[in-house]
Design a protein around this motif. Structure first.
Motif, PDB file in Angstrom:
ATOM      1  N   GLN A  95      56.409  87.319-133.771  1.00  0.00           N
ATOM      2  CA  GLN A  95      55.137  86.680-134.065  1.00  0.00           C
ATOM      3  C   GLN A  95      54.127  87.718-134.551  1.00  0.00           C
ATOM      4  OE1 GLN A  95      54.191  84.487-130.431  1.00  0.00           O
ATOM      5  NE2 GLN A  95      54.892  82.629-131.438  1.00  0.00           N
ATOM      6  N   VAL A 100      48.110  86.467-138.410  1.00  0.00           N
ATOM      7  CA  VAL A 100      47.867  86.435-139.851  1.00  0.00           C
ATOM      8  C   VAL A 100      46.438  86.082-140.207  1.00  0.00           C
ATOM      9  CG1 VAL A 100      50.269  85.966-140.458  1.00  0.00           C
ATOM     10  CG2 VAL A 100      48.741  84.050-139.967  1.00  0.00           C
ATOM     11  N   THR A 157      46.625  89.202-143.466  1.00  0.00           N
ATOM     12  CA  THR A 157      47.918  89.374-144.111  1.00  0.00           C
ATOM     13  C   THR A 157      47.673  89.533-145.595  1.00  0.00           C
ATOM     14  OG1 THR A 157      50.013  88.290-144.680  1.00  0.00           O
ATOM     15  CG2 THR A 157      48.159  86.855-144.195  1.00  0.00           C
ATOM     16  N   ARG A 211      51.762  82.740-145.923  1.00  0.00           N
ATOM     17  CA  ARG A 211      51.556  82.507-144.498  1.00  0.00           C
ATOM     18  C   ARG A 211      50.529  81.418-144.213  1.00  0.00           C
ATOM     19  NH1 ARG A 211      56.143  85.017-143.328  1.00  0.00           N
ATOM     20  NH2 ARG A 211      56.130  87.207-143.965  1.00  0.00           N
ATOM     21  N   ALA A 264      51.816  74.828-143.483  1.00  0.00           N
ATOM     22  CA  ALA A 264      52.213  75.866-142.534  1.00  0.00           C
ATOM     23  C   ALA A 264      51.807  75.462-141.121  1.00  0.00           C
ATOM     24  CB  ALA A 264      51.583  77.200-142.901  1.00  0.00           C
ATOM     25  N   LEU A 266      51.186  76.931-137.414  1.00  0.00           N
ATOM     26  CA  LEU A 266      50.909  78.232-136.822  1.00  0.00           C
ATOM     27  C   LEU A 266      50.641  78.121-135.333  1.00  0.00           C
ATOM     28  CD1 LEU A 266      48.482  79.424-139.628  1.00  0.00           C
ATOM     29  CD2 LEU A 266      50.837  80.181-139.313  1.00  0.00           C
ATOM     30  N   ALA A 303      51.914  83.594-137.067  1.00  0.00           N
ATOM     31  CA  ALA A 303      53.086  83.114-137.800  1.00  0.00           C
ATOM     32  C   ALA A 303      54.347  83.737-137.222  1.00  0.00           C
ATOM     33  CB  ALA A 303      52.965  83.459-139.278  1.00  0.00           C
ATOM     34  N   GLU A 304      55.438  82.989-137.299  1.00  0.00           N
ATOM     35  CA  GLU A 304      56.747  83.497-136.904  1.00  0.00           C
ATOM     36  C   GLU A 304      57.376  84.170-138.119  1.00  0.00           C
ATOM     37  OE1 GLU A 304      59.480  84.421-134.121  1.00  0.00           O
ATOM     38  OE2 GLU A 304      57.780  83.088-133.695  1.00  0.00           O
ATOM     39  N   VAL A 305      57.729  85.446-137.984  1.00  0.00           N
ATOM     40  CA  VAL A 305      58.234  86.231-139.115  1.00  0.00           C
ATOM     41  C   VAL A 305      59.540  86.899-138.716  1.00  0.00           C
ATOM     42  CG1 VAL A 305      57.760  88.169-140.658  1.00  0.00           C
ATOM     43  CG2 VAL A 305      55.898  86.644-139.969  1.00  0.00           C
TER      44      VAL A 305
END
Length: 204
Positions: free
Chosen positions: A2, A5, A24, A30, A35, A37, A82-84
């Motif tokens: 996580q 962002v 970001t 993102r 999206a 979040l 955000a999940e990255v």
């Protein structure tokens, strides 16, 4: 993994839009419509972005279920997360995600130790490394190619060529970071006290 962002700022207008401080360098990826979040505090989210637009140089977002100014104001100062994939890399080879830069050793070209990156601050004009020196003090190193000459993720080090006064006795010691103002524009910036966003050498 996580990553933070953005941070929600003040309400804009009466229809639920909010300003956001972008943290970001990939806001179109993102922070685009649709999206979903996570948030900090977690109880505020998750939030789904319904619309986004740029107004006077600032990104404005509206979230699903938030349709008036009261609801927008209730979101103020919420962090958007955000999940990255930790294996992801920014498309620009001169960019790095904040989590890749955190804890790198900072050294001079001759190998002299300067310190360790403990925080990355994203400003409208440039990014800054907050570097903790061996004696516990901190210095701010602008993340620009004229000063940060090499990032070696394999060796876990950042090589710098500082101008006179940047890291010697005349250096400016970093004060505890205050919350950034709502008028900040794009730039990473991750928060942050932990991994987040993307930082870029040169200009942001």
């Amino acid at each position: 993994m996580q990553l933070v962002v953005a941070r929600i700022g003040r309400a804009h207008g009466i229809k639920g839009e909010v300003t956001v401080e972008v943290r970001t360098d990939e806001p179109e990826l993102r922070l685009g419509p649709g999206a979903v979040l996570a948030t900090e505090p977690a109880s505020t989210g998750p939030l789904t972005i319904e619309t986004g637009r740029v107004h006077s140089g600032r990104l404005l977002l509206r979230f699903a279920g938030v349709s008036d100014r009261t609801g927008a104001e209730a979101l103020r100062n919420t962090l958007l997360i955000a999940e990255v994939d930790p294996e992801d890399m920014p498309e620009d080879p001169d960019e790095y995600y904040d989590h890749q830069l955190m804890d790198l050793d900072v050294v001079l070209a001759d190998g002299t130790e300067v310190g360790r990156i403990t925080e990355i601050t994203h400003l409208p004009s440039q990014d800054l490394f907050i570097v903790e020196r061996p004696d516990g003090t901190e210095v701010m190193i602008p993340f620009v190619e004229e000063i940060v000459t090499d990032i070696d993720l394999v060796e876990q080090k950042a090589v710098i060529d500082p101008p006179p006064g940047l890291i010697d006795d005349n250096a400016v010691v970093a004060a505890p970071a205050d919350s950034a103002g709502d008028d900040n524009s794009d730039g990473d910036n991750h928060d942050d006290s932990g991994p987040d966003g993307a930082a870029k050498g040169g200009s942001t």
